[in-house]
Design a protein around this motif. Structure first.
Motif, PDB file in Angstrom:
ATOM      1  N   VAL A  25     -78.831 -46.018-105.705  1.00 36.75           N
ATOM      2  CA  VAL A  25     -77.592 -46.793-105.701  1.00 36.75           C
ATOM      3  C   VAL A  25     -76.506 -46.018-104.944  1.00 36.75           C
ATOM      4  CG1 VAL A  25     -75.907 -48.027-107.136  1.00 36.75           C
ATOM      5  CG2 VAL A  25     -78.237 -47.682-107.984  1.00 36.75           C
ATOM      6  N   GLY A  26     -75.705 -46.767-104.190  1.00 41.46           N
ATOM      7  CA  GLY A  26     -74.544 -46.186-103.517  1.00 41.46           C
ATOM      8  C   GLY A  26     -73.335 -47.056-103.768  1.00 41.46           C
ATOM      9  N   ALA A  27     -72.173 -46.426-103.860  1.00 40.39           N
ATOM     10  CA  ALA A  27     -70.931 -47.175-104.079  1.00 40.39           C
ATOM     11  C   ALA A  27     -69.853 -46.598-103.185  1.00 40.39           C
ATOM     12  CB  ALA A  27     -70.513 -47.080-105.542  1.00 40.39           C
ATOM     13  N   ALA A  28     -68.997 -47.468-102.664  1.00 37.35           N
ATOM     14  CA  ALA A  28     -67.868 -47.018-101.843  1.00 37.35           C
ATOM     15  C   ALA A  28     -66.622 -47.737-102.337  1.00 37.35           C
ATOM     16  CB  ALA A  28     -68.120 -47.317-100.364  1.00 37.35           C
ATOM     17  N   LEU A  29     -65.605 -46.958-102.629  1.00 39.31           N
ATOM     18  CA  LEU A  29     -64.373 -47.464-103.241  1.00 39.31           C
ATOM     19  C   LEU A  29     -63.206 -47.250-102.280  1.00 39.31           C
ATOM     20  CD1 LEU A  29     -63.046 -48.414-105.958  1.00 39.31           C
ATOM     21  CD2 LEU A  29     -62.815 -45.990-106.530  1.00 39.31           C
ATOM     22  N   GLU A  32     -55.817 -47.890-102.374  1.00 39.66           N
ATOM     23  CA  GLU A  32     -54.626 -48.443-101.715  1.00 39.66           C
ATOM     24  C   GLU A  32     -54.152 -47.548-100.579  1.00 39.66           C
ATOM     25  OE1 GLU A  32     -52.549 -51.308-105.005  1.00 39.66           O
ATOM     26  OE2 GLU A  32     -51.289 -49.801-104.017  1.00 39.66           O
ATOM     27  N   SER A  33     -54.439 -46.257-100.657  1.00 39.58           N
ATOM     28  CA  SER A  33     -54.067 -45.318 -99.587  1.00 39.58           C
ATOM     29  C   SER A  33     -54.851 -45.602 -98.309  1.00 39.58           C
ATOM     30  CB  SER A  33     -54.379 -43.890-100.030  1.00 39.58           C
ATOM     31  OG  SER A  33     -55.785 -43.746-100.188  1.00 39.58           O
ATOM     32  N   GLY A  34     -55.928 -46.387 -98.434  1.00 38.83           N
ATOM     33  CA  GLY A  34     -56.812 -46.644 -97.293  1.00 38.83           C
ATOM     34  C   GLY A  34     -58.025 -45.741 -97.296  1.00 38.83           C
ATOM     35  N   LYS A  35     -57.954 -44.658 -98.072  1.00 37.81           N
ATOM     36  CA  LYS A  35     -59.095 -43.728 -98.122  1.00 37.81           C
ATOM     37  C   LYS A  35     -60.254 -44.340 -98.898  1.00 37.81           C
ATOM     38  CE  LYS A  35     -56.693 -39.326 -97.741  1.00 37.81           C
ATOM     39  NZ  LYS A  35     -56.129 -38.245 -98.550  1.00 37.81           N
ATOM     40  N   VAL A  36     -61.455 -43.919 -98.526  1.00 36.44           N
ATOM     41  CA  VAL A  36     -62.671 -44.414 -99.174  1.00 36.44           C
ATOM     42  C   VAL A  36     -63.374 -43.245 -99.870  1.00 36.44           C
ATOM     43  CG1 VAL A  36     -64.972 -45.399 -98.751  1.00 36.44           C
ATOM     44  CG2 VAL A  36     -62.976 -46.305 -97.525  1.00 36.44           C
ATOM     45  N   TYR A  37     -63.726 -43.451-101.126  1.00 31.89           N
ATOM     46  CA  TYR A  37     -64.466 -42.447-101.897  1.00 31.89           C
ATOM     47  C   TYR A  37     -65.832 -43.038-102.228  1.00 31.89           C
ATOM     48  CZ  TYR A  37     -59.956 -40.271-102.198  1.00 31.89           C
ATOM     49  OH  TYR A  37     -58.760 -39.695-101.856  1.00 31.89           O
ATOM     50  N   THR A  38     -66.847 -42.217-102.137  1.00 32.10           N
ATOM     51  CA  THR A  38     -68.196 -42.739-102.351  1.00 32.10           C
ATOM     52  C   THR A  38     -68.885 -42.010-103.496  1.00 32.10           C
ATOM     53  OG1 THR A  38     -69.160 -41.232-100.731  1.00 32.10           O
ATOM     54  CG2 THR A  38     -68.464 -43.397 -99.924  1.00 32.10           C
ATOM     55  N   PHE A  59     -64.702 -41.499-110.188  1.00 35.45           N
ATOM     56  CA  PHE A  59     -64.264 -40.167-110.618  1.00 35.45           C
ATOM     57  C   PHE A  59     -63.892 -39.299-109.407  1.00 35.45           C
ATOM     58  CE2 PHE A  59     -67.075 -40.713-114.678  1.00 35.45           C
ATOM     59  CZ  PHE A  59     -66.131 -41.588-115.218  1.00 35.45           C
ATOM     60  N   GLN A  60     -64.597 -39.485-108.294  1.00 34.87           N
ATOM     61  CA  GLN A  60     -64.223 -38.754-107.066  1.00 34.87           C
ATOM     62  C   GLN A  60     -62.800 -39.130-106.652  1.00 34.87           C
ATOM     63  OE1 GLN A  60     -66.015 -36.522-105.336  1.00 34.87           O
ATOM     64  NE2 GLN A  60     -67.912 -36.753-106.489  1.00 34.87           N
TER      65      GLN A  60
END
Ligand code: THU
Length: 127
Positions: A25-29, A32-38, A59-60
């Motif tokens: 499984v992979g997730a990318a969030l 609002e800052s535009g940054k993506v955490y995975t 949590f990242q």
């Protein structure tokens, strides 16, 4: 934009450690800052110590100081083909964690399209 987020989720999925279930499984969030955490799922020989991809990503983000989330993309499956064609619905624990930071209309992108948090968790525990 949506495509990029799912690509980021697929990239994170490539690092999933799932020797027990073989379900990667992979997730990318996107915040609002535009940054993506995975995040990816990380299993353990002591089974219950494992973590889901979604909570790993949340949590990242929080560890980096982000609490306002825009969209989450999730891909999961035993093969790449499965991950890109079958929706991987987030588990109850991950939904509860998302509900800490997101409202019911928070968009969740799965292989079958866009859902919202309240589709999966209409109510959540609140203190
Ligand atoms: N898993 C996730 O990463 N996210 C979910 O929402 C459901 C399940 C992982 C946990 C475990 O490593 C594997 O998928 C099989 O349950």
């Amino acid at each position: 934009m949506i495509q990029n987020l799912t690509e980021a989720a697929m990239t994170a999925r490539a690092n999933a450690y799932a020797p027990y279930s073989n379900f990667f499984v992979g997730a990318a969030l996107r915040c609002e800052s535009g940054k993506v955490y995975t995040g990816c799922n990380v299993e353990n020989a002591s089974y219950s110590m494992g973590i889901c991809a979604e909570r790993n990503a949340v949590f990242q983000a929080v560890a980096a100081g982000e609490k306002k989330f825009r969209t989450l993309s999730i891909v999961g499956g035993k093969t790449d083909e499965e991950a890109l064609s079958l929706p991987c619905i987030p588990c109850g624990a991950c939904l509860q964690v998302l509900s800490e930071f997101c409202s019911g209309d928070f968009p969740i992108l799965l292989a079958d399209g866009i859902h919202k948090l309240s589709d999966f968790l209409p109510n959540s525990f609140k203190l």
